[in-house]
Design a protein around this motif. Structure first.
Motif, PDB file in Angstrom:
ATOM      1  N   THR A   1      38.958  46.484  37.896  1.00 63.31           N
ATOM      2  CA  THR A   1      39.356  45.619  39.013  1.00 63.31           C
ATOM      3  C   THR A   1      40.708  45.377  39.395  1.00 63.31           C
ATOM      4  O   THR A   1      41.929  46.409  38.120  1.00 63.31           O
ATOM      5  CB  THR A   1      38.358  44.408  38.738  1.00 63.31           C
ATOM      6  OG1 THR A   1      39.106  43.548  40.121  1.00 63.31           O
ATOM      7  CG2 THR A   1      38.809  43.593  38.016  1.00 63.31           C
TER       8      THR A   1
ATOM      9  N   ASP B   1      30.537  42.313  44.201  1.00 63.96           N
ATOM     10  CA  ASP B   1      31.411  43.196  45.446  1.00 63.96           C
ATOM     11  C   ASP B   1      32.859  42.156  46.179  1.00 63.96           C
ATOM     12  O   ASP B   1      32.797  42.665  46.604  1.00 63.96           O
ATOM     13  CB  ASP B   1      30.161  43.156  46.491  1.00 63.96           C
ATOM     14  CG  ASP B   1      29.137  43.619  46.092  1.00 63.96           C
ATOM     15  OD1 ASP B   1      29.394  45.049  45.690  1.00 63.96           O
ATOM     16  OD2 ASP B   1      28.684  43.953  47.023  1.00 63.96           O
ATOM     17  N   ALA B   2      32.591  40.967  45.944  1.00 58.14           N
ATOM     18  CA  ALA B   2      33.505  40.416  45.964  1.00 58.14           C
ATOM     19  C   ALA B   2      35.197  40.166  45.974  1.00 58.14           C
ATOM     20  O   ALA B   2      35.903  40.024  46.160  1.00 58.14           O
ATOM     21  CB  ALA B   2      32.904  38.769  46.347  1.00 58.14           C
TER      22      ALA B   2
ATOM     23  N   THR C   1      45.839  47.447  38.127  1.00 61.37           N
ATOM     24  CA  THR C   1      44.168  47.463  37.590  1.00 61.37           C
ATOM     25  C   THR C   1      43.999  46.806  36.428  1.00 61.37           C
ATOM     26  O   THR C   1      44.981  47.461  35.392  1.00 61.37           O
ATOM     27  CB  THR C   1      43.143  49.170  38.131  1.00 61.37           C
ATOM     28  OG1 THR C   1      44.494  50.101  37.595  1.00 61.37           O
ATOM     29  CG2 THR C   1      43.165  49.023  39.370  1.00 61.37           C
TER      30      THR C   1
ATOM     31  N   GLY D   1      35.669  43.527  44.535  1.00 65.53           N
ATOM     32  CA  GLY D   1      36.202  44.787  44.562  1.00 65.53           C
ATOM     33  C   GLY D   1      36.339  45.676  43.802  1.00 65.53           C
ATOM     34  O   GLY D   1      36.731  46.284  43.693  1.00 65.53           O
ATOM     35  N   GLY D   2      35.391  44.880  42.597  1.00 66.89           N
ATOM     36  CA  GLY D   2      35.326  45.484  41.472  1.00 66.89           C
ATOM     37  C   GLY D   2      33.946  47.302  41.057  1.00 66.89           C
ATOM     38  O   GLY D   2      32.887  46.818  41.660  1.00 66.89           O
ATOM     39  N   ASP D   3      34.246  47.721  40.002  1.00 72.91           N
ATOM     40  CA  ASP D   3      33.715  48.451  39.557  1.00 72.91           C
ATOM     41  C   ASP D   3      32.895  48.500  38.297  1.00 72.91           C
ATOM     42  O   ASP D   3      33.996  48.133  37.320  1.00 72.91           O
ATOM     43  CB  ASP D   3      34.348  50.083  39.486  1.00 72.91           C
ATOM     44  CG  ASP D   3      33.437  51.388  39.231  1.00 72.91           C
ATOM     45  OD1 ASP D   3      32.684  50.926  39.149  1.00 72.91           O
ATOM     46  OD2 ASP D   3      34.076  51.598  39.180  1.00 72.91           O
TER      47      ASP D   3
END
Length: 382
Positions: A83, A62-63, A16, A65-67
């Motif tokens: 991410t 969203d693509a 991460t 997958g991140g915050d």
């Protein structure tokens, strides 16, 4: 390091990556603008850029997958990304778009006015939140007084021109700190930020005690006592932080033990310290039956003046130091601590230095803090 752009990096063995961008632009930098504009700009940076519509921007987050999160305070605005390192280039691209290519579409501005209006209503409907906003509004000086969300009236004053002017005047190289934890620190160096000097302001802090009772037809009364505290550059800052931690920030604190466990006056009670550059606010909050408020206030005043022992001091020091080291187990906390350290002190404060400072606090300094707690502001919702 980019010229004038302050970046702190930590190498991480994990998959991460954490990135936080701190902009020295909060509600106390809003002179000449509608109240709440710093927070409004924060929202608008997610609502469309030169290369992404608002919908495409959300889909890109969203693509990967991140915050991706953001928040605004009195003194700064923060944007954070978490991410996987495989998506790091795309995450930095998103940050680049937000920091330099925000478009502020007129239709999105109008939509966001309604969103933030609902946020204001939500805060006002939560007495535990609203009582803190009201305490600051009634006791703080000018630019510290405004709530972060602004007011209903100031929302109507937001327009594309003043939003862009605030954005371009404050989101500049000399006004930004970036904190990074990951494996490819060279990527964050590629960020390009507005070059022109930021608008420098230094609002003065002052505190004026008030006493206010409001009938809100609640099942439970909410009572907040506030005292003027110190800023994070003050010689007594560490002592104040330690006292608040000892006094009412845990279930073993005198405040919690006396009012809830021994006297059963309440369910929720705690103290907190909020410090700024040149001032601060120390508060004690309690939610209880209205008839218990006088007894609770009397006990709180007694507890505030009770002297600490060496045993009390050592336990409080151990608690605060242990909490700091435990936070260091998570890279997101490390990243945030580094960023705020640079923002507040212009250098990195190590955990070892923090521990040394907390260990150096004396009972005499704690007594000086207690001497400051003599002129309270009081707000009661009933």
């Amino acid at each position: 390091m980019n010229k004038d752009l302050t970046i702190t990096t930590r190498l991480s063995p994990h998959e991460t990556v954490h990135i936080a961008v701190y902009i020295k632009a909060g509600t106390n930098h809003e002179e000449g603008y509608p109240a709440g504009i710093a927070h409004f700009v924060e929202h608008m940076l997610f609502k469309g850029t030169k290369n992404f519509t608002a919908k495409a921007f959300s889909e890109e987050i969203d693509a990967i997958g991140g915050d991706v999160n953001a928040y605004t305070t009195k003194e700064y605005t923060c944007y954070s990304v978490k991410t996987l390192k495989r998506f790091e280039h795309r995450a930095v691209l998103l940050l680049q778009e937000m920091l330099t290519e925000a478009e502020f579409p007129a239709e999105e501005i109008e939509r966001e006015k309604q969103v933030i209006l609902e946020e204001i209503k939500m805060t006002e409907d939560d007495p535990e939140d609203y009582i803190y906003d009201l305490m600051q509004e009634k006791t703080f000086s000018d630019r510290y007084r405004s709530p972060i969300l602004g007011y209903r009236a100031s929302l109507n004053e937001m327009n594309r021109d003043n939003l862009i002017r605030f954005y371009q005047s404050h989101y500049t190289k000399d006004n930004i700190i970036i904190s990074y934890a990951g494996q490819q620190p060279e990527i964050i160096q590629t960020l390009k930020i507005f070059d022109q000097p930021s608008i420098k302001t230094k609002p003065a802090f002052s505190f004026k005690p008030v006493s206010l009772t409001m009938d809100r037809s609640l099942e439970q009364s909410h009572f907040l006592i506030g005292f003027e505290a110190v800023g994070y550059h003050h010689p007594l800052y560490d002592a104040f932080s330690l006292f608040s931690s000892y006094f009412g920030e845990s279930m073993s604190s005198p405040l919690f033990r006396r009012l809830r466990e021994e006297l059963s006056l309440c369910y929720n009670v705690y103290s907190s310290l909020e410090s700024f550059i040149d001032g601060g606010l120390f508060t004690i909050y309690i939610g209880c039956d209205e008839q218990n408020v006088p007894a609770a206030e009397e006990e709180i005043i007694k507890l505030l003046t009770a002297p600490l022992t060496h045993v009390n001091l050592t336990k409080a020091q151990d608690y605060l130091i242990t909490s700091a080291y435990m936070d260091n187990d998570y890279e997101g906390h490390i990243m945030a601590r580094d960023g705020r350290s640079l923002m507040y002190y212009d250098r990195l404060i190590t955990l070892e230095e923090f521990e040394s400072r907390i260990r150096a606090v004396t009972l005499e300094e704690i007594a000086q803090v207690q001497e400051m707690l003599k002129a309270p502001a009081k707000i009661l919702f009933k």
